[in-house]
Design a protein around this motif. Structure first.
Motif, PDB file in Angstrom:
ATOM      1  N   LYS A   1       0.903  -1.184   0.059  1.00  0.00           N
ATOM      2  CA  LYS A   1       0.204   0.004   0.057  1.00  0.00           C
ATOM      3  C   LYS A   1       0.826   1.111   0.013  1.00  0.00           C
ATOM      4  O   LYS A   1       2.050   1.145   0.343  1.00  0.00           O
ATOM      5  CB  LYS A   1      -0.899  -0.028   1.176  1.00  0.00           C
ATOM      6  N   ILE A  30       0.301   5.695   1.086  1.00  0.00           N
ATOM      7  CA  ILE A  30      -0.625   6.711   1.611  1.00  0.00           C
ATOM      8  C   ILE A  30      -0.888   7.830   0.704  1.00  0.00           C
ATOM      9  O   ILE A  30       0.174   8.318   0.228  1.00  0.00           O
ATOM     10  CB  ILE A  30      -0.269   7.104   3.176  1.00  0.00           C
ATOM     11  N   GLU A  66      -1.118  10.987   6.350  1.00  0.00           N
ATOM     12  CA  GLU A  66      -0.182  10.455   7.193  1.00  0.00           C
ATOM     13  C   GLU A  66       0.008  11.580   8.202  1.00  0.00           C
ATOM     14  O   GLU A  66       0.090  12.706   7.957  1.00  0.00           O
ATOM     15  CB  GLU A  66       1.143  10.104   6.576  1.00  0.00           C
ATOM     16  N   HIS A  67       0.552  11.149   9.427  1.00  0.00           N
ATOM     17  CA  HIS A  67       0.743  12.024  10.411  1.00  0.00           C
ATOM     18  C   HIS A  67      -0.528  12.574  11.116  1.00  0.00           C
ATOM     19  O   HIS A  67      -0.860  12.604  12.343  1.00  0.00           O
ATOM     20  CB  HIS A  67       1.845  12.885  10.518  1.00  0.00           C
ATOM     21  N   VAL A 122      -3.622  11.872  10.970  1.00  0.00           N
ATOM     22  CA  VAL A 122      -4.371  10.443  11.087  1.00  0.00           C
ATOM     23  C   VAL A 122      -4.023  10.223  12.806  1.00  0.00           C
ATOM     24  O   VAL A 122      -4.946   9.904  13.436  1.00  0.00           O
ATOM     25  CB  VAL A 122      -4.202   9.301  10.286  1.00  0.00           C
ATOM     26  N   VAL A 123      -2.756  10.199  13.236  1.00  0.00           N
ATOM     27  CA  VAL A 123      -2.524  10.096  14.664  1.00  0.00           C
ATOM     28  C   VAL A 123      -3.233  10.945  15.327  1.00  0.00           C
ATOM     29  O   VAL A 123      -3.691  10.657  16.529  1.00  0.00           O
ATOM     30  CB  VAL A 123      -1.124  10.415  14.695  1.00  0.00           C
ATOM     31  N   GLY A 146       7.584   1.588   4.473  1.00  0.00           N
ATOM     32  CA  GLY A 146       6.343   2.290   4.396  1.00  0.00           C
ATOM     33  C   GLY A 146       5.668   1.777   3.193  1.00  0.00           C
ATOM     34  O   GLY A 146       4.282   2.397   3.191  1.00  0.00           O
ATOM     35  N   SER A 170      -1.884   1.033  13.668  1.00  0.00           N
ATOM     36  CA  SER A 170      -3.054   1.388  13.067  1.00  0.00           C
ATOM     37  C   SER A 170      -3.495   0.238  12.268  1.00  0.00           C
ATOM     38  O   SER A 170      -2.641  -0.407  11.746  1.00  0.00           O
ATOM     39  CB  SER A 170      -3.141   2.603  12.461  1.00  0.00           C
ATOM     40  N   ASP A 222      -2.360  -0.300   7.319  1.00  0.00           N
ATOM     41  CA  ASP A 222      -1.905  -1.375   6.314  1.00  0.00           C
ATOM     42  C   ASP A 222      -2.640  -2.662   6.391  1.00  0.00           C
ATOM     43  O   ASP A 222      -3.000  -3.068   5.104  1.00  0.00           O
ATOM     44  CB  ASP A 222      -0.560  -1.680   7.081  1.00  0.00           C
ATOM     45  N   THR A 248       9.348   4.786  11.752  1.00  0.00           N
ATOM     46  CA  THR A 248       7.835   5.510  11.898  1.00  0.00           C
ATOM     47  C   THR A 248       7.721   5.931  13.127  1.00  0.00           C
ATOM     48  O   THR A 248       7.415   7.098  13.493  1.00  0.00           O
ATOM     49  CB  THR A 248       6.714   4.447  11.620  1.00  0.00           C
ATOM     50  N   VAL A 272       7.072   9.978  14.333  1.00  0.00           N
ATOM     51  CA  VAL A 272       5.595  10.168  15.164  1.00  0.00           C
ATOM     52  C   VAL A 272       6.147  11.039  16.350  1.00  0.00           C
ATOM     53  O   VAL A 272       5.462  11.956  16.701  1.00  0.00           O
ATOM     54  CB  VAL A 272       4.850   9.163  15.335  1.00  0.00           C
ATOM     55  N   GLY A 291       3.836   8.177   3.780  1.00  0.00           N
ATOM     56  CA  GLY A 291       4.238   7.490   4.809  1.00  0.00           C
ATOM     57  C   GLY A 291       4.966   8.406   5.857  1.00  0.00           C
ATOM     58  O   GLY A 291       4.537   9.467   6.156  1.00  0.00           O
ATOM     59  N   ALA A 292       5.783   7.825   6.738  1.00  0.00           N
ATOM     60  CA  ALA A 292       6.365   8.406   7.910  1.00  0.00           C
ATOM     61  C   ALA A 292       7.088   9.509   7.584  1.00  0.00           C
ATOM     62  O   ALA A 292       7.347  10.435   8.375  1.00  0.00           O
ATOM     63  CB  ALA A 292       6.868   7.483   8.942  1.00  0.00           C
TER      64      ALA A 292
HETATM   65  O1  PMV Z   1       5.134   4.884   6.781  1.00  0.00           O
HETATM   66  P1  PMV Z   1       4.028   4.048   7.366  1.00  0.00           P
HETATM   67  O2  PMV Z   1       3.165   3.264   6.043  1.00  0.00           O
HETATM   68  O3  PMV Z   1       4.333   3.133   8.472  1.00  0.00           O
HETATM   69  O4  PMV Z   1       2.864   5.245   7.665  1.00  0.00           O
HETATM   70  C1  PMV Z   1       2.983   5.771   8.706  1.00  0.00           C
HETATM   71  C2  PMV Z   1       1.759   6.714   8.966  1.00  0.00           C
HETATM   72  C3  PMV Z   1       1.877   7.683  10.174  1.00  0.00           C
HETATM   73  O5  PMV Z   1       0.595   8.334  10.012  1.00  0.00           O
HETATM   74  C4  PMV Z   1       3.301   8.387  10.227  1.00  0.00           C
HETATM   75  C5  PMV Z   1       1.717   7.011  11.509  1.00  0.00           C
HETATM   76  C6  PMV Z   1       0.549   6.339  11.735  1.00  0.00           C
HETATM   77  O6  PMV Z   1       0.558   5.332  12.692  1.00  0.00           O
HETATM   78  O7  PMV Z   1      -0.573   6.441  11.068  1.00  0.00           O
END
Ligand code: PMV
Length: 364
Positions: free
Chosen positions: A9, A11, A15-16, A18-19, A85, A167, A170, A229, A233, A311-312
């Motif tokens: 996948k 994003i 990202e971020h 969403v936390v 990611g 979360s 994924d 990640t 975060v 991603g992160a």
């Molecule tokens: O890189 P990834 O796919 O692990 O995405 C991290 C996404 C974040 O929003 C940065 C962290 C999260 O837990 O959602």
């Protein structure tokens, strides 16, 4: 042999943010992980002895789906680079859970499941299988496999392998495929699938139908830099503590994500691209880009509808939405990135081979 596969996948938005409860959007990509299983004299993984601590995801699934079962030879193949990611561990776990379920089949009571994991039993899903009763028949092969069950199991084993936190982004995207939106509330106009709760956090998981989209690709560019990640975060959390006004950026990412979702649903890819680029500027201003990502993004921009990190951040990958995947990919490679090309919203989990199912009937 029994074999199943699942996509990785990336994003697209959110990202971020969403936390902090904002919606995030992920799409399944064409690159997949495959897991095949065959009965064997002893436990093997890719021809070598199986060491549970080296394969925590597979081990956690083995405990849940194959406890007491006969030894297997497990083969893992895939095109998704690890720790980038792109959901390689979730894709592996979804494929492994599908293959294991296919290999043991499912006890049924009439037309209903007599065992398994389901979002319809929210309190049971992470603790153990929902065993109602001894079934009266066995369903086996591809028809015993269920996307939602694979997603739940994968979320549980990702949390297990990551010290309790994960979360469902994924796990849900790699199981269902297509386009998945996560939010802290049920989003109007989206197809709500289920809630997921882990520790004290609840996520509402939705699917978005991207049937209208054609003639556009994602080019994924990897910096080759591994940035965990959890560190990224934590970096955002400490920025927000020092500069609370940066919460405006987080909220604006939420607005941009919603605009991106609406554009995706209309098939308006120019607007999707603009929203992606805006999302990137906001991510940059919360400090999660890096010079290497910026170099790849600058290289891809002239041939793309939109570009952003995915991603992160802090390394990892960027994505470009483009109608010229070859040109965009060349530009990223010239700037030093490794690329993958994918359509948007690939097919989810699939059983590719089930002729020998069941390999084991635990109820016999
Ligand atoms: O890189 P990834 O796919 O692990 O995405 C991290 C996404 C974040 O929003 C940065 C962290 C999260 O837990 O959602």
């Amino acid at each position: 042999m029994v074999q199943a596969s699942a996509p990785g996948k990336c994003i697209l938005f959110g990202e971020h943010a969403v936390v902090y409860g904002q919606p995030a959007v992920a799409v399944a990509i064409d690159q997949r992980m495959s897991v095949s299983l065959a009965l064997n004299d002893d436990w093997r993984i890719d021809g070598m002895s199986f060491h549970p601590q080296r394969h925590p995801h597979v081990e956690a699934l083995r405990q849940r789906l194959w406890d007491g079962g006969p030894p297997l030879s497990i083969k893992i193949t895939g095109e998704i680079p690890a720790a980038s990611g792109l959901g390689s561990s979730a894709a592996l776990s979804v494929a492994a859970s599908a293959a294991l379920r296919c290999a043991r089949g499912r006890q049924m009571k009439g037309d209903d499941w007599a065992e398994g994991w389901t979002a319809a039993r929210p309190n049971m899903v992470y603790d153990g299988p929902w065993q109602v009763d001894k079934g009266d028949s066995l369903e086996f092969g591809a028809k015993s496999v269920d996307e939602d069950e694979c997603a739940i199991l994968t979320h549980a084993v990702e949390a297990y392998a990551q010290g309790g936190r994960a979360s469902p982004m994924d796990s849900s995207t790699c199981a269902h495929g297509g386009c998945i939106v996560l939010s802290d509330k049920v989003e109007e106009n989206l197809n709500w699938l289920y809630s997921r709760k882990l520790n004290d956090v609840t996520w509402e998981v939705h699917a978005v139908n991207l049937a209208n989209i054609d003639d556009v690709w994602l080019v994924i560019g990897s910096t080759g830099i591994h940035a965990p990640t959890s560190e990224q975060v934590a970096k955002v959390a400490s920025l927000l503590e020092k500069q609370p006004e940066k919460m405006r950026e987080i909220e604006t990412i939420g607005i941009v994500s919603r605009r991106g979702i609406a554009a995706l649903m209309e098939g308006d890819m120019e607007s999707v691209g603009r929203a992606m680029s805006e999302n990137h500027l906001l991510l940059r201003s919360i400090g999660v880009s890096c010079p290497e990502l910026e170099t790849l993004i600058t290289a891809a921009a002239p041939t793309s509808l939109g570009v952003k990190l995915t991603g992160a951040g802090g390394g990892g990958c960027m994505i470009a939405l483009t109608r010229n995947p070859k040109l965009t990919s060349e530009a990223i490679e010239l700037a030093g990135g490794r690329t993958l090309i994918s359509k948007l919203a690939a097919t989810g989990m699939k059983v590719d081979e089930d002729e020998d199912s069941p390999l084991w009937n635990p109820f016999e």
